[in-house]
Design a protein around this motif. Structure first.
Motif, mmCIF file in Angstrom:
data_model
loop_
_atom_site.group_PDB
_atom_site.id
_atom_site.type_symbol
_atom_site.label_atom_id
_atom_site.label_comp_id
_atom_site.label_asym_id
_atom_site.label_seq_id
_atom_site.Cartn_x
_atom_site.Cartn_y
_atom_site.Cartn_z
ATOM 1 N N UNK A 1 0.832 -1.204 0.000
ATOM 2 C CA UNK A 1 0.000 0.000 0.000
ATOM 3 C C UNK A 1 0.864 1.250 0.000
ATOM 4 N N UNK A 2 1.962 1.224 0.762
ATOM 5 C CA UNK A 2 2.883 2.377 0.759
ATOM 6 C C UNK A 2 3.496 2.565 -0.618
ATOM 7 N N UNK A 3 3.869 1.471 -1.271
ATOM 8 C CA UNK A 3 4.447 1.570 -2.615
ATOM 9 C C UNK A 3 3.436 2.116 -3.612
ATOM 10 N N UNK A 4 2.198 1.647 -3.501
ATOM 11 C CA UNK A 4 1.155 2.156 -4.399
ATOM 12 C C UNK A 4 0.935 3.643 -4.164
ATOM 13 N N UNK A 5 0.972 4.060 -2.908
ATOM 14 C CA UNK A 5 0.770 5.479 -2.586
ATOM 15 C C UNK A 5 1.859 6.346 -3.200
ATOM 16 N N UNK A 6 3.064 5.810 -3.324
ATOM 17 C CA UNK A 6 4.164 6.582 -3.899
ATOM 18 C C UNK A 6 3.910 6.946 -5.356
ATOM 19 N N UNK A 7 3.100 6.150 -6.064
ATOM 20 C CA UNK A 7 2.850 6.419 -7.479
ATOM 21 C C UNK A 7 1.509 7.105 -7.711
ATOM 22 N N UNK B 1 19.623 14.301 -20.297
ATOM 23 C CA UNK B 1 18.458 13.714 -20.959
ATOM 24 C C UNK B 1 17.481 13.064 -19.992
ATOM 25 N N UNK B 2 17.719 13.223 -18.696
ATOM 26 C CA UNK B 2 16.835 12.675 -17.664
ATOM 27 C C UNK B 2 16.055 13.819 -17.038
ATOM 28 N N UNK B 3 14.728 13.813 -17.220
ATOM 29 C CA UNK B 3 13.845 14.874 -16.727
ATOM 30 C C UNK B 3 12.938 14.332 -15.627
ATOM 31 N N UNK B 4 12.779 15.092 -14.569
ATOM 32 C CA UNK B 4 11.889 14.699 -13.469
ATOM 33 C C UNK B 4 10.450 15.024 -13.855
ATOM 34 N N UNK B 5 9.564 14.045 -13.715
ATOM 35 C CA UNK B 5 8.156 14.241 -14.098
ATOM 36 C C UNK B 5 7.260 14.584 -12.915
ATOM 37 N N UNK B 6 7.513 13.997 -11.760
ATOM 38 C CA UNK B 6 6.697 14.323 -10.590
ATOM 39 C C UNK B 6 7.496 14.070 -9.322
ATOM 40 N N UNK B 7 7.163 14.817 -8.280
ATOM 41 C CA UNK B 7 7.698 14.616 -6.941
ATOM 42 C C UNK B 7 6.530 14.634 -5.962
ATOM 43 N N UNK B 8 6.783 14.196 -4.760
ATOM 44 C CA UNK B 8 5.727 14.105 -3.751
ATOM 45 C C UNK B 8 5.593 15.380 -2.929
ATOM 46 N N UNK B 9 6.711 16.073 -2.700
ATOM 47 C CA UNK B 9 6.712 17.213 -1.793
ATOM 48 C C UNK B 9 6.641 18.538 -2.545
#
Length: 547
Positions: A109-115, A347-355
């Motif tokens: 559940x914690x892993x799912x919450x991360x996404x 060439x590596x772009x960040x798409x989303x963060x949590x904070x």
């Protein structure tokens, strides 16, 4: 005698999905199925759509979807249906939401919450694959969902997150879990061999589980063990698994993903052709973009993932282990797809963060993030960002070139898949800067590669989006406009259809998708989402095990 139907789509250019030339005609729908196709003179219906000047085709079948990651919290699947997709094949890359070990429920559940967005809570109430499908069946869905069972989920349920071979007892438990999922209606077995725990599995382990799936008529669908420097060996491994286990092979999102490998698609396609000559039923899917997307933690070497995310974060806090990670990225490891080392940090772009504290990182590459943060190098930015986000961050990585994309797209074994979940331009699913394939995969092919560039004929492109993936996965009542088939239909304007989503502005619907019908219900009407939840959880039927 006048015939009355629930829905009548008239005067359209009908493309039946089989690759035939279009013809002008009508499509009638009753009780969720196609009732008639042709010149339906005098027909009447409760709802009539005039498709004059428009193409009427089977609803698109997404051969590679991650929409199952959100269907239980966002069943609308808006970005999916708004590009004409009516059925998705999910449970890809070894990642399915079942089976589940009760002892690991909270961690999963914690892993799912991360996404997922913070507002979306997923409670795992099931353990078996059947219980999971029943949970999804209780909800409405924007599109139909066919599920594969993920090797990663099976392995985790049987032996946790450890980087080791299974014991004999654990391997037998994995066989049992595979059989249970297939009996529940899974369409096959998927692997993700660059991700934990799949990255820890040897070929023999996968063959054993694929043999179980084969007994039920399933497919082996693989995110292979690297698409960069390891590409040729990885394609060979996938073919060998299908050959030895005796089941069809689907190569996921096929690409040549490193500059030094550009052009190697000629060789990989030849390998598949030769395998088919030996009797191995191998096909592939692809999305039409130069960049891929996955979790930011995938930049770290395999050993760092041993034991799960919490153990990974502990290693990132250890200066000695961080230096080992840095060295492995700089120098590489055998059989590891080293994204940063092969493509470059820029060439590596960040798409989303949590904070919120790191929100400014979204849409920037790691070189820009290093400069923004004042870090000494990109690896320092990477490890600090992962620690601050507790591993919950996504990335887009540019690593392909157009000649390979076109070559693969033209190939007869090719079909279309998004490699995307479902998002939306507003509400809880509008976070970050996701890959534009979430919104634009199918319109991009039809607008840019068909109409503008002539890479494919329209009839062939539609076949690769409909009957070919339906045939591959055994969705035999979908993918064609024929009487008796499920009424999944898309109506689009061939002169205007185009993707609008970009990497910097991804939350944009395409243009030219006028109507989408799912199981006989209009889900997109004159380009607007109706919020109808007409999709179904699909189960593979009639697949008793062979001995």
């Amino acid at each position: 005698m006048e015939l009355t139907y629930d829905l009548l789509i008239k005067n359209g250019r009908v493309l039946d999905g089989a690759g035939n030339h279009w013809y002008r005609g009508d499509v009638a729908v009753s009780e969720g199925r196609i009732a008639a196709v042709g010149a339906l003179v005098g027909a009447e219906a409760d709802r009539v759509i005039d498709a004059g000047g428009l193409v009427v085709a089977p609803g698109f079948v997404d051969a590679h979807s991650h929409a199952d990651s959100v269907t239980l919290v966002y069943p609308q699947m808006e970005s999916t249906v708004m590009q004409g997709i009516t059925t998705v094949v999910a449970g890809q890359c070894g990642s399915s939401l079942a089976p589940v070990s009760p002892e690991l429920r909270e961690e999963l559940e914690r892993r799912a919450a991360d996404s997922l967005p913070p507002e979306a809570e997923l409670k795992i109430t099931w353990t078996t694959f059947d219980e999971y499908l029943r949970e999804e069946e209780r909800r409405g869905l924007g599109a139909n969902v066919a599920h594969l069972v993920g090797h990663g989920a099976i392995r985790t349920a049987a032996m946790g997150f450890d980087a080791r071979d299974p014991t004999d007892e654990e391997l037998e438990r994995m066989r049992e879990l595979t059989a249970e999922a297939m009996e529940a209606g899974a369409f096959g077995l998927s692997t993700g061999l660059i991700y934990p725990p799949g990255i820890f599995a040897k070929t023999g382990e996968i063959i054993e589980l694929a043999r179980v799936a084969a007994r039920y008529g399933g497919v082996y669908d693989s995110h292979i063990r690297g698409e960069g420097r390891t590409l040729l060996r990885a394609v060979g491994e996938a073919i060998a698994i299908g050959e030895r286990a005796g089941l069809p092979v689907q190569i996921s999102h096929h690409k040549a993903a490193a500059r030094e490998m550009w052009g190697k698609s000629e060789e990989t396609l030849r390998m598949m052709e030769e395998a088919r000559g030996r009797g191995v039923d191998v096909t592939l899917d692809q999305y039409p973009y130069r960049a891929g997307a996955t979790g930011l933690v995938s930049l770290l070497p395999p050993w760092a993932h041993d034991g799960g995310v919490q153990r990974l974060l502990e290693r990132l806090r250890d200066p000695e282990q961080r230096e080992r990670m840095r060295r492995d990225i700089e120098e590489g490891l055998p059989d590891w797809q080293n994204f940063a080392g092969e493509a470059g940090w820029e060439n590596v772009y960040v798409t989303y963060v949590k904070t919120e504290a790191n929100r400014a990182a979204e849409g920037r590459n790691l070189s820009e993030i290093r400069e923004m943060r004042g870090d000494p190098d990109e690896f320092t930015s990477l490890y600090r960002l992962l620690l601050e986000e507790e591993g919950a961050a996504g990335m887009i990585i540019f690593m392909m070139e157009e000649d390979d994309i076109r070559r693969i797209m033209r190939h007869p074994l090719h079909m279309v898949g998004t490699d995307a979940g479902s998002v939306a331009p507003t509400g809880i699913m509008s976070r970050g800067k996701p890959h534009p394939r979430h919104y634009g995969t199918y319109p991009k092919i039809l607008g840019r590669y068909v109409r503008e560039q002539g890479v494919l004929r329209l009839e062939e492109a539609v076949r690769k989006m409909t009957s070919l993936p339906a045939q591959r996965f055994g969705l035999l009542d979908r993918g064609l406009l024929r009487p008796g088939m499920r009424a999944d239909i898309v109506v689009f304007n061939p002169d205007t259809i185009i993707d609008k989503a970009t990497f910097q502005d991804p939350h944009r619907f395409p243009e030219g998708i006028e109507h989408v019908v799912v199981n006989g219900q209009v889900t997109v009407d004159e380009g607007e989402y109706t919020e109808a939840l007409a999709g179904r959880t699909l189960r593979k039927r009639g697949a008793a095990p062979t001995l």
